[in-house]
Design an enzyme around this catalytic site. Structure first.
Site, mmCIF file in Angstrom:
data_model
loop_
_atom_site.group_PDB
_atom_site.id
_atom_site.type_symbol
_atom_site.label_atom_id
_atom_site.label_comp_id
_atom_site.label_asym_id
_atom_site.label_seq_id
_atom_site.Cartn_x
_atom_site.Cartn_y
_atom_site.Cartn_z
ATOM 1 N N LYS A 184 18.069 -4.928 -9.201
ATOM 2 C CA LYS A 184 17.337 -4.107 -10.253
ATOM 3 C C LYS A 184 16.441 -3.151 -9.507
ATOM 4 O O LYS A 184 15.279 -3.530 -9.107
ATOM 5 C CB LYS A 184 16.817 -4.835 -11.212
ATOM 6 C CG LYS A 184 16.507 -4.033 -12.433
ATOM 7 C CD LYS A 184 15.535 -3.100 -12.181
ATOM 8 C CE LYS A 184 14.929 -2.115 -13.573
ATOM 9 N NZ LYS A 184 14.132 -1.088 -13.095
ATOM 10 N N GLU A 259 6.468 -9.985 -2.953
ATOM 11 C CA GLU A 259 5.898 -9.251 -2.152
ATOM 12 C C GLU A 259 4.778 -8.226 -2.701
ATOM 13 O O GLU A 259 5.608 -7.505 -3.350
ATOM 14 C CB GLU A 259 6.793 -8.647 -1.090
ATOM 15 C CG GLU A 259 6.114 -7.795 0.030
ATOM 16 C CD GLU A 259 7.411 -6.893 0.483
ATOM 17 O OE1 GLU A 259 6.975 -5.725 0.881
ATOM 18 O OE2 GLU A 259 8.400 -7.689 0.877
ATOM 19 N N CYS A 293 2.333 -0.968 1.093
ATOM 20 C CA CYS A 293 1.453 -1.767 0.738
ATOM 21 C C CYS A 293 0.819 -2.320 1.926
ATOM 22 O O CYS A 293 -0.353 -2.972 1.696
ATOM 23 C CB CYS A 293 2.201 -2.989 -0.048
ATOM 24 S SG CYS A 293 3.506 -3.639 0.984
ATOM 25 N N GLU A 391 -5.810 -1.325 -5.574
ATOM 26 C CA GLU A 391 -4.939 -0.652 -4.509
ATOM 27 C C GLU A 391 -4.384 0.702 -5.089
ATOM 28 O O GLU A 391 -4.388 0.918 -6.417
ATOM 29 C CB GLU A 391 -3.585 -1.611 -4.566
ATOM 30 C CG GLU A 391 -2.394 -0.743 -3.667
ATOM 31 C CD GLU A 391 -1.422 -1.845 -3.696
ATOM 32 O OE1 GLU A 391 -0.818 -2.006 -2.424
ATOM 33 O OE2 GLU A 391 -0.849 -2.248 -4.888
#
Length: 486
Positions: A184, A259, A293, A391
């Site tokens: 997906k 992750e 990231c 973030e």
């Protein structure tokens, strides 16, 4: 490049989506690249059921057969590398060099790696154990094997920042271990993943081994996670979404590989090679507009070189060309969408309100069209500011000073995240000492480079589990013990 329209890939067939199609935009021009299918919940469940049906036969194939299919798929991706790279550039906004070298080429290399990985031993003999006579039986010697078995059906939910390397890093090791998959992709740039599926189909992957479902609605991803036919979910994306997925997996005891987000700390000591540090930290500005990231977004710099480093970073950011990602000299392309551009800009404004000084960027670049954010440097920050703790996922670097090693380590570890941190110091003994004290899944010492056989994953809210290299094969397998009398 003409507009691309794809159907769902379920059970070895290309299937018309129940929900029609939605447009995929080029972040640099805001023009339509193509149309992606909008799957229904029932179609997603159908994809998982197809993967379940295919699992038995695929899991029993010889490793050599799985390796050959993965190798042939890599050959086909290589054959079509130019159109694949152009599509990746168009739907992600990455520069042409990044789309080819860091997206498509890395995806191909991962299929090559796990073609070899399919041949790695899955059995390990354990030291025989001598047992005294007792309630469990007579005295004797028991031998044992630890055997890695495929998990089953794996849903791979991938992020938008790399539509080749990220799916390849999940699909290839999962298939190498004998699992079947439902992929997906992120809704912003799913078209590249259909190219990957087409290569696997042409390479001879049996029907149902690989399935691809897409949709702009959250229900598509939810169905791919909660389907009763799914045994494991491998997810790359934000911590917030990862937490919701983990809750669903927990209720059904599904295996997870997560992750998640990062807020990488880069500790720069007084004795650091500042040119190296600036080049490394500058990748937050330069590489895919900071949408990664692992970026060193939170710079912790010892006061003796603070002003010098800040000046160099500001100059570096200001010298980077922002604009058309098809131009050879462009370094910074757009971010993925208008909504994400607005989010990144809101963080820069928040930084101003929190008391940070904007030394580079802070204003929207000149291009009339496209979702551009200027490389931005925020100095005068403290570790309690939201811009230092959350973030941002864009070309924004925050700088925080520290006095000594103890304070630097404490600041680095004062974060909900722990994916990749970095240390710059000419004193290698100190750099390694500091690295071992950092609560992060990985630490770069005087480099932002990665060893692609080293385990990858995060501490704290940056994730669960490890992959890359042989660790990915372990992630997509269950351990079984077999014991017998000697």
């Amino acid at each position: 490049m003409g507009q691309e329209e794809r159907q769902l890939f379920i059970g070895g067939a290309w299937v018309v989506p129940d929900g029609g199609y939605y447009p995929v935009l080029d972040p640099a021009t805001e023009e339509v690249v193509g149309f992606a299918p909008e799957a229904s919940r029932e179609q997603v469940y159908g994809a998982a059921a197809a993967a379940r049906e295919a699992f038995g036969a695929w899991s029993r194939t010889r490793p050599e057969e799985r390796a050959a299919i993965l190798d042939r798929a890599a050959d086909l991706m290589r054959r079509d590398v130019e159109p694949n790279a152009e599509l990746a550039r168009a739907e992600t906004g990455a520069t042409a060099a990044t789309a080819r070298g860091m997206q498509v080429e890395v995806g191909i290399s991962r299929f090559r790696r796990y073609a070899r990985g399919a041949l790695e031993p899955v059995e390990r003999a354990l030291v025989p154990q001598v047992n005294e006579a007792g309630p469990m039986g007579g005295a004797g010697v028991l031998g044992a094997l630890a055997v890695r078995q495929p998990v089953g059906v794996v849903t791979c939910v991938t992020s938008y920042n790399n539509p080749w390397a990220n799916p390849a890093g999940k699909v290839a090791p999962a298939l190498a271990m004998g699992n079947t998959v439902v992929v997906k992709p992120a809704p912003q740039d799913p078209l590249s993943v259909f190219r990957m599926a087409a290569a696997l189909e042409e390479a001879g992957a049996p029907p149902g081994v690989v399935n691809v479902v897409t949709g702009s609605a959250p229900a598509v991803g939810e169905a791919a996670v909660d389907s009763p036919d799914v045994d494991m979910v491998s997810f790359t994306g934000s911590t917030v979404v990862g937490q919701r997925i983990a809750e669903v997996c927990g209720r059904a005891m599904k295996r997870q590989l997560m992750e998640l987000g990062g807020k990488g700390a880069a500790l720069v000591f007084d004795d650091a090679d500042l040119a190296s540090a600036v080049r490394g930290i500058g990748t937050t500005f330069a590489f895919y507009s900071g949408q990664i990231c692992t970026a060193p977004t939170r710079v912790l710099v010892q006061r003796g070189v603070h002003d010098q480093l800040v000046d160099r970073l500001a100059a570096y950011a200001g010298a980077l060309k922002v604009g058309d990602p098809t131009a050879r000299d462009t370094v910074v392309g757009p971010v993925i969408s208008a909504a994400h551009r607005d989010r990144v800009e809101s963080y820069v404004e928040l930084g101003r309100k929190e008391g940070a000084t904007v030394l580079a960027g802070g204003q929207r670049p000149c291009p009339e069209r496209g979702f551009y954010v200027a490389p931005t440097l925020l100095a005068g920050c403290t570790n309690d500011m939201r811009v230092a703790r959350e973030e941002i996922f864009g070309p924004v670097v925050v700088v925080i000073p520290f006095d000594d090693e103890e304070e630097g380590v404490a600041l680095a570890n004062d974060s909900e995240y722990g994916l990749l941190d970095y240390v710059w110091s000419r004193d290698v003994a100190r750099a390694f000492r500091v690295a071992r004290r950092l609560r992060a899944g990985g630490v770069g010492v005087n480099t932002i480079g990665r060893n692609m056989e080293a385990p990858f994953g995060g501490f704290k809210k940056s994730g669960v589990g490890r992959d890359v290299g042989s660790y990915a094969l372990h992630a997509y397998s269950e351990l079984q013990s077999i014991v017998w009398p000697g």
